[in-house]
Design a protein around this motif. Sequence first.
Motif, mmCIF file in Angstrom:
data_model
loop_
_atom_site.group_PDB
_atom_site.id
_atom_site.type_symbol
_atom_site.label_atom_id
_atom_site.label_comp_id
_atom_site.label_asym_id
_atom_site.label_seq_id
_atom_site.Cartn_x
_atom_site.Cartn_y
_atom_site.Cartn_z
ATOM 1 N N PHE A 17 1.122 -1.067 -0.363
ATOM 2 C CA PHE A 17 0.172 -0.174 -0.190
ATOM 3 C C PHE A 17 1.285 1.253 0.101
ATOM 4 N N PHE A 18 0.659 2.311 -0.983
ATOM 5 C CA PHE A 18 1.418 3.574 -1.116
ATOM 6 C C PHE A 18 1.091 5.034 -0.783
ATOM 7 N N VAL A 19 0.679 5.678 -0.173
ATOM 8 C CA VAL A 19 0.330 6.801 0.916
ATOM 9 C C VAL A 19 1.491 8.075 -0.418
ATOM 10 N N ALA A 20 1.275 8.396 -0.683
ATOM 11 C CA ALA A 20 1.878 9.794 -1.397
ATOM 12 C C ALA A 20 1.054 10.807 -0.542
ATOM 13 N N ASP A 21 2.476 12.095 -0.204
ATOM 14 C CA ASP A 21 2.273 12.896 0.119
ATOM 15 C C ASP A 21 2.906 14.554 0.223
ATOM 16 N N GLY A 22 2.419 15.487 0.565
ATOM 17 C CA GLY A 22 3.733 16.983 0.107
ATOM 18 C C GLY A 22 3.798 17.716 1.456
ATOM 19 N N TRP A 62 10.115 3.628 2.092
ATOM 20 C CA TRP A 62 10.561 4.870 1.894
ATOM 21 C C TRP A 62 10.226 4.887 0.522
ATOM 22 N N ASN A 63 9.613 5.937 0.350
ATOM 23 C CA ASN A 63 9.383 6.742 -1.351
ATOM 24 C C ASN A 63 10.159 7.934 -1.307
ATOM 25 N N ILE A 64 11.338 7.423 -1.391
ATOM 26 C CA ILE A 64 12.461 9.159 -1.369
ATOM 27 C C ILE A 64 12.001 9.538 -2.046
ATOM 28 N N VAL A 65 11.244 11.480 -2.021
ATOM 29 C CA VAL A 65 11.237 11.956 -2.379
ATOM 30 C C VAL A 65 11.593 13.814 -2.519
ATOM 31 N N THR A 66 12.254 14.477 -3.199
ATOM 32 C CA THR A 66 12.898 15.662 -3.389
ATOM 33 C C THR A 66 11.922 16.505 -2.998
ATOM 34 N N ALA A 113 12.100 10.909 -12.289
ATOM 35 C CA ALA A 113 12.527 10.550 -13.869
ATOM 36 C C ALA A 113 13.735 11.339 -14.490
ATOM 37 N N SER A 114 13.717 12.942 -14.477
ATOM 38 C CA SER A 114 14.582 13.607 -14.926
ATOM 39 C C SER A 114 16.376 12.521 -14.983
ATOM 40 N N ALA A 115 17.368 13.059 -15.505
ATOM 41 C CA ALA A 115 18.380 12.594 -15.511
ATOM 42 C C ALA A 115 19.143 12.349 -13.624
ATOM 43 N N PHE A 173 9.252 4.053 -9.120
ATOM 44 C CA PHE A 173 7.105 4.477 -9.554
ATOM 45 C C PHE A 173 7.574 5.219 -11.271
ATOM 46 N N THR A 174 6.915 5.434 -11.923
ATOM 47 C CA THR A 174 7.120 6.292 -12.858
ATOM 48 C C THR A 174 5.660 6.238 -13.472
ATOM 49 N N ALA A 175 6.089 6.758 -14.976
ATOM 50 C CA ALA A 175 4.750 7.169 -15.541
ATOM 51 C C ALA A 175 5.071 7.454 -16.551
ATOM 52 N N ALA A 176 4.260 6.595 -17.113
ATOM 53 C CA ALA A 176 3.858 6.656 -19.078
ATOM 54 C C ALA A 176 2.958 6.648 -19.161
ATOM 55 N N PHE A 223 2.847 -2.697 -11.791
ATOM 56 C CA PHE A 223 2.148 -1.600 -11.645
ATOM 57 C C PHE A 223 2.248 -1.186 -10.222
ATOM 58 N N ASN A 224 1.802 -0.169 -10.286
ATOM 59 C CA ASN A 224 0.891 1.307 -8.871
ATOM 60 C C ASN A 224 -0.298 1.061 -9.397
ATOM 61 N N VAL A 225 -1.152 0.639 -8.753
ATOM 62 C CA VAL A 225 -2.345 0.511 -9.440
ATOM 63 C C VAL A 225 -3.690 1.928 -8.883
HETATM 64 C C1 LIG Z 1 4.281 6.684 -8.371
HETATM 65 C C2 LIG Z 1 4.581 8.136 -8.252
HETATM 66 C C3 LIG Z 1 4.280 8.878 -7.263
HETATM 67 C C4 LIG Z 1 4.897 9.965 -6.478
HETATM 68 N N1 LIG Z 1 3.853 10.053 -5.203
HETATM 69 C C5 LIG Z 1 5.368 11.406 -4.759
HETATM 70 C C6 LIG Z 1 4.681 11.719 -3.612
HETATM 71 O O1 LIG Z 1 4.291 11.756 -2.616
HETATM 72 N N2 LIG Z 1 5.123 13.136 -3.661
HETATM 73 C C7 LIG Z 1 6.250 14.203 -4.285
HETATM 74 O O2 LIG Z 1 6.959 15.105 -4.209
HETATM 75 N N3 LIG Z 1 6.169 13.175 -5.200
HETATM 76 C C8 LIG Z 1 5.906 12.280 -5.366
HETATM 77 N N4 LIG Z 1 5.988 12.091 -6.802
HETATM 78 C C9 LIG Z 1 7.304 12.846 -7.762
HETATM 79 C C10 LIG Z 1 8.539 12.391 -7.756
HETATM 80 O O3 LIG Z 1 8.952 11.797 -6.405
HETATM 81 C C11 LIG Z 1 9.180 13.111 -8.469
HETATM 82 O O4 LIG Z 1 9.836 14.036 -7.223
HETATM 83 C C12 LIG Z 1 8.805 13.786 -9.406
HETATM 84 O O5 LIG Z 1 8.330 11.857 -10.519
HETATM 85 C C13 LIG Z 1 10.591 14.520 -10.470
HETATM 86 O O6 LIG Z 1 10.228 13.972 -10.498
HETATM 87 P P1 LIG Z 1 12.170 14.473 -11.639
HETATM 88 O O7 LIG Z 1 12.378 16.173 -11.494
HETATM 89 O O8 LIG Z 1 13.468 14.324 -10.753
HETATM 90 O O9 LIG Z 1 11.166 14.756 -13.018
HETATM 91 C C14 LIG Z 1 5.793 10.881 -7.564
HETATM 92 C C15 LIG Z 1 5.886 9.843 -8.718
HETATM 93 C C16 LIG Z 1 5.898 9.135 -9.463
HETATM 94 C C17 LIG Z 1 5.914 8.775 -10.569
#
Ligand SMILES: Cc1cc2nc3c(=O)[nH]c(=O)nc-3n(C[C@H](O)[C@H](O)[C@H](O)COP(=O)(O)O)c2cc1C
Length: 459
Positions: free
Chosen positions: A55-60, A131-135, A227-229, A243-246, A394-396
């Motif tokens: 189970f995945f919780v997205a967050d800001g 942990w979903n690591i985001v910047t 997904a950036s470089a 995780f990715t979007a396509a 897949f992330n459904v």
């Molecule tokens: C499935 C998925 C879930 C994501 N969940 C979060 C999230 O919960 N919080 C967040 O700040 N960014 C989230 N992102 C964004 C990514 O962490 C990342 O910042 C974004 O894809 C931009 O990356 P880039 O700057 O390398 O292109 C998510 C992206 C995807 C594809």
Amino acid sequence: MGVTRRTLRLGAFLLTPGYHVASWRHPTARADGGLDFAHYRELLHTAERGKFDMFFVADGVGIRTPYRDADELSRWGRFLQFDPLTLLSALAVHTTHIGLAATASTTYNEPFHIARKFASIDHLSAGRAAWNIVTSVTDAEAQNFNRDAQPDHASRYHRAREFMEVVTGLWDSWDDDAFGYDKESGRYFDPAGLHVLDHKGEHFSVRGPLNVARPPQGYPVLIQAGASADGQDFAARWAEVVFTAAQTLDEARAFHRGMKRQAAAYGRDPDQLKVMPGLFPVIGRTRAEAEDKYAVLQDLVDPVVGLGLLTQLLGDIDISGCPLDGPLPELPPTEGSTSRQQLVYDKARREGLTIKELYRSLTGGRGHRIVIGTPEDVADLMEEWFTAEAADGFNVMPPVLPEGLDDFVDLVVPELQRRGLFRTEYESSTLRGNLGIDRPARGAATELPLGPGPFATQE
Ligand SMILES: Cc1cc2nc3c(=O)[nH]c(=O)nc-3n(C[C@H](O)[C@H](O)[C@H](O)COP(=O)(O)O)c2cc1C
């Protein structure tokens, strides 16, 4: 021993009350579900019945939707939610097998906090934390943390790399068997099992050790979605799930291949990195029923929200001055998500969409692949992407909850199982065990070069 067949990994991306931007207005949706623990508990039991890996919780860390005033914000709905780690702590004691993944930002946290909290959840859940690591990608979040605007893209990833060094170093504070709690000898732990980090770097000065024993999984599972470089380079070095979007099979296959190649360039086994694109399924017992379900949601989209969502996906680029029945203009670069901006731009050009058509095409999947059809149609697409090595799973993203998750678990999961593509029982009680990702030995994180690697942009 027989050869184990490659099978799908599944994440349940349960954004309450649904992934569709208008879901909160749907007659069956729990509009207040974001703060309803019983609702989450019920969803998790359904996902666990469906044998989802996690189970995945997205967050800001703040309200990230763009809005000009209270009137605009009031039309959005769905920004109230529990703090993810608090929610996962509670869910850990109400579930037994499903992995528990939460987003936390490396830009607005200190590594010690993150190491301690995720180690705690891994202990609480007996090895199911991720942990979903985001910047982070918005100025709105920066403004909650003493800044007017977010740090630029390259500096966020620069800090994130050092952040990972510290967090994994803290998880490695103790040998796995350091704590003997030996009442007889009077030794709480074996002194040889302590490893003080003593990190002094550009961003962080952290002595350690962590006051939590090494997590059951060694490190909680590490997920990343940049997904950036720079994002891909970071994922290749650190992520175990990407995780990715396509939108298209070709796009997904190229990304999958690229990620595996970059992981190998860091000296990693590419099979230890699982690529999971998002999938937004609208499921009906017939195609017409599925189309009707989608139409009901699309009719609920407020134009202000539709355009706002597009603005957000373009990386907070203001296009309010452009005619809605005209094409998307050329875009300035963003300090937000560069990859999502590119995906949306490419989609608009490829499909020749006006701005209005473009935002209406994004209200469901937000850039993730949409499939509208029968359970067989959904399974066909998943099988095609999986066998073409465009996805390891897949992330459904169910459009409305709980209905969309019930549909997936009751109708699509049995079809995937019939095709031998998905488990019928959990293989393990830990998330690593189910994902097929090895438990890292103490010190594993320091064995690879820190990066950035050859594929990253210059910092
Ligand atoms: C499935 C998925 C879930 C994501 N969940 C979060 C999230 O919960 N919080 C967040 O700040 N960014 C989230 N992102 C964004 C990514 O962490 C990342 O910042 C974004 O894809 C931009 O990356 P880039 O700057 O390398 O292109 C998510 C992206 C995807 C594809």
